[in-house]
Design a protein around this motif. Structure first.
Motif, short mmCIF file in Angstrom:
data_model
loop_
_atom_site.label_atom_id
_atom_site.label_comp_id
_atom_site.label_asym_id
_atom_site.label_seq_id
_atom_site.Cartn_x
_atom_site.Cartn_y
_atom_site.Cartn_z
N ALA A 117 0.85 -1.19 0.00
CA ALA A 117 0.00 0.00 0.00
C ALA A 117 0.88 1.23 0.00
O ALA A 117 1.99 1.22 0.54
CB ALA A 117 -0.93 0.01 1.22
N ASP A 118 0.38 2.31 -0.62
CA ASP A 118 1.13 3.57 -0.62
C ASP A 118 0.45 4.57 0.30
O ASP A 118 -0.69 4.39 0.74
CB ASP A 118 1.33 4.12 -2.03
N LEU A 119 1.17 5.63 0.60
CA LEU A 119 0.69 6.66 1.51
C LEU A 119 0.91 8.02 0.87
O LEU A 119 2.05 8.41 0.60
CB LEU A 119 1.46 6.59 2.84
N THR A 120 -0.16 8.74 0.62
CA THR A 120 -0.06 10.12 0.13
C THR A 120 -1.02 10.99 0.92
O THR A 120 -2.18 10.62 1.13
CB THR A 120 -0.37 10.23 -1.38
N GLY A 121 -0.54 12.12 1.37
CA GLY A 121 -1.38 13.07 2.09
C GLY A 121 -2.04 12.48 3.32
O GLY A 121 -3.13 12.89 3.70
N SER A 159 -0.22 3.84 -8.61
CA SER A 159 -0.76 4.35 -9.87
C SER A 159 -0.16 5.71 -10.17
O SER A 159 0.38 6.40 -9.29
CB SER A 159 -2.27 4.47 -9.77
N ALA A 160 -0.29 6.12 -11.43
CA ALA A 160 0.20 7.45 -11.83
C ALA A 160 -0.50 8.54 -11.04
O ALA A 160 0.11 9.56 -10.67
CB ALA A 160 -0.02 7.64 -13.33
N ALA A 161 -1.78 8.33 -10.75
CA ALA A 161 -2.52 9.33 -9.99
C ALA A 161 -2.00 9.46 -8.57
O ALA A 161 -1.92 10.57 -8.03
CB ALA A 161 -4.01 8.96 -9.98
N ARG A 162 -1.64 8.34 -7.97
CA ARG A 162 -1.12 8.39 -6.60
C ARG A 162 0.26 9.02 -6.56
O ARG A 162 0.61 9.76 -5.62
CB ARG A 162 -1.09 6.99 -6.00
N VAL A 163 1.09 8.75 -7.55
CA VAL A 163 2.40 9.38 -7.61
C VAL A 163 2.24 10.89 -7.78
O VAL A 163 2.91 11.69 -7.11
CB VAL A 163 3.24 8.79 -8.77
N GLU A 164 1.33 11.29 -8.64
CA GLU A 164 1.07 12.72 -8.83
C GLU A 164 0.56 13.35 -7.53
O GLU A 164 0.97 14.47 -7.17
CB GLU A 164 0.06 12.92 -9.94
#
Length: 495
Positions: free
Chosen positions: A19-23, A53-58
């Motif tokens: 899983a990734d973590l953004t914001g 995903s590209a959206a999560r990286v962005e």
């Protein structure tokens, strides 16, 4: 810390899903990377390797840029950031047993060794806090007319920290803690072949940081392969990069950062020599060779690459090294008593096997003494004799080293320095002063005399990289300063 115990061939029950973590928001990864995560011990598939995903990286990039522009992290006093780092260390402390077990499972490195490196997980945050409190980021000088002039090291902006698969969580802790101390919002990219420990470390660190009042986007995590890394490195919102990994990838990253004029720290490959001097104790030399060949299962940039021996001492040293290697207990990394484990992934096993075949098909001989299991990605450590010097210049990154002999000291130094790498060097000498004399002529960032541990000579010394081994020193202070730029302010007296 009391390490957890696992039976042979076991999968840690609490291995996290990728899983990734953004914001401040965790989200399961769903982008296939085209290969499977494995149990290195058995070769069994654990799950598909997945990336962000590209959206999560962005989203991670946008969050980091917005946080830096707001000065909500870089603008707080050093002492406040130090307290947040200490809070992160406290949160990580409770997760260390789980992290080191996940690291052992994913990398194949025996649990006893990942436990030893576990001190870095919390230590990196404590050290970064101490550096802030020492006044590392500010000093005052007296200018013309007696006016004070402040030299302030300020955060450069959003920082990218990229770590390899061999000891990822400790390296991620060191890089992230240093960048956070500098005042940078941090994006960590976990290694695609061993993502678990880094994810667990970030999860715990974020809990501690937010408990201390740090912004939610101050530390973020993404997953992916080289394509994700390349996108992050090239994005103009990333203002500073720290990368540990292979030399070829480092060259590409360095070129991109050079064009963008963004600072980059590169710790890359190594082909490290152990130079045994005439008169050295063969038993000591053999022990050093075996330890340097097999620590972290040979999967570390400071591992043994070339064993350089006086011709008349070579048989005794090889016998001594063989006895050490024969005594190794190879097996499942989580099983009690394992001293040597498998390589991290079948892809690496295939590549290393091909490299050894290249040498032996040209007439070299590979010597093995360790009884390694015939399953999964297990690979018996090898010392290779009879290979031409020019054929052994490329890094192996595994438990394989070339043996070269010499008659004269200038020959030995040529063999030590001809690879183009310059990360670590080792000298075995009966007289330490003689060893230091020779060490001063080895082209490497650090040279140890009569020592073969994975730790640096001193916590407060830099960890330099020469030649193809990288750019910009790492270290307790050096890595923190890498994420900063100097700002000089003061009142200029009226003429």
């Amino acid at each position: 810390m009391t390490p957890p115990t696992y039976p042979a061939h076991s999968l840690p029950a609490d291995l996290p899903d990728t899983a990734d973590l953004t914001g401040g928001e965790w989200q399961p990864c769903a982008v296939p990377l085209g290969f499977d995560l494995e149990d290195p011990d058995t070769g069994e598939v654990v799950r598909p390797a997945l990336g962000s995903s590209a959206a999560r990286v962005e989203a991670a990039l946008a969050e980091a840029a917005a946080l830096h522009a707001s000065a909500a992290w870089c603008g707080v006093p050093d002492e406040e950031r130090a307290r947040a780092l200490e809070s992160a260390a406290a949160a990580i402390e409770g997760a260390v047993p789980r992290i080191v077990a996940a690291e052992a499972f994913a990398t194949g490195v025996p649990l006893a060794q990942t436990c030893g490196l576990g001190i870095i997980l919390t230590g990196a945050f404590h050290i970064a806090a101490a550096q802030l409190r020492s006044g590392l980021l500010r000093r005052t000088v007296t200018g013309r007319g007696g006016h004070p002039v402040l030299v302030r090291r300020a955060a450069l902006g959003p920082a990218l920290c990229v770590v390899p698969y061999n000891a990822p969580a400790p390296m991620a802790a060191h890089k992230a803690a240093s960048a956070l101390a500098a005042g940078c919002p941090v994006i960590v990219k976990a290694p695609e072949m061993a993502p678990y420990g880094t994810q667990l470390m970030v999860e715990a660190a974020v809990r501690g940081l937010t408990a201390a009042g740090a912004p939610t986007a101050v530390l973020q995590l993404v997953h992916g392969d080289a394509r994700v890394g390349a996108r992050l490195v090239a994005d103009e919102r990333i203002r500073v990069v720290s990368f540990t990994g292979g030399t070829e990838a480092g060259r590409e990253i360095g070129a991109v950062c050079g064009r963008a004029l963004k600072p980059v720290q590169l710790e890359l490959g190594g082909n490290n020599p152990l130079l045994v001097l005439p008169g050295a104790d063969p038993v000591t030399a053999g022990r050093m060779a075996a330890e340097l060949l097999t620590a972290l299962n040979g999967q570390w940039c400071r591992a043994l690459g070339r064993l350089i021996l006086p011709a008349d001492l070579a048989p005794e040293v090889l016998d001594a090294a063989g006895r050490e290697l024969a005594a190794l207990r190879a097996g499942a990394p989580l099983a009690p008593g394992t001293g040597f484990g498998p390589l991290a992934h079948s892809r690496h096993h295939t590549a290393l096997t091909a490299r050894v075949r290249e040498l032996t098909s040209a007439g070299a001989k590979a010597h093995a003494w360790t009884d390694a299991p015939a399953r999964g990605s297990h690979f018996a450590p090898l010392l290779v004799t009879g290979a031409p010097e020019g054929a052994t210049r490329r890094e192996m990154f595994g438990p394989v080293a070339a043996v070269h002999t010499y008659e004269r000291e200038d020959e030995a130094l040529y063999l030590a320095n001809s690879t183009g790498y310059g990360l670590e060097g080792y000298v075995c000498a009966a007289d330490p002063d003689d060893g230091l004399r020779v060490a001063a002529r080895i082209a490497a960032g650090e040279v140890k005399v009569n020592g073969s541990s994975v730790m640096s000579l001193h916590l407060d010394t830099p960890r330099p990289a020469w030649g193809a081994s990288g750019l910009v020193d790492e270290g307790s202070a050096e890595t923190l300063l890498h994420f900063t730029g100097s700002r000089v302010t003061g009142v200029e007296p009226t003429p």
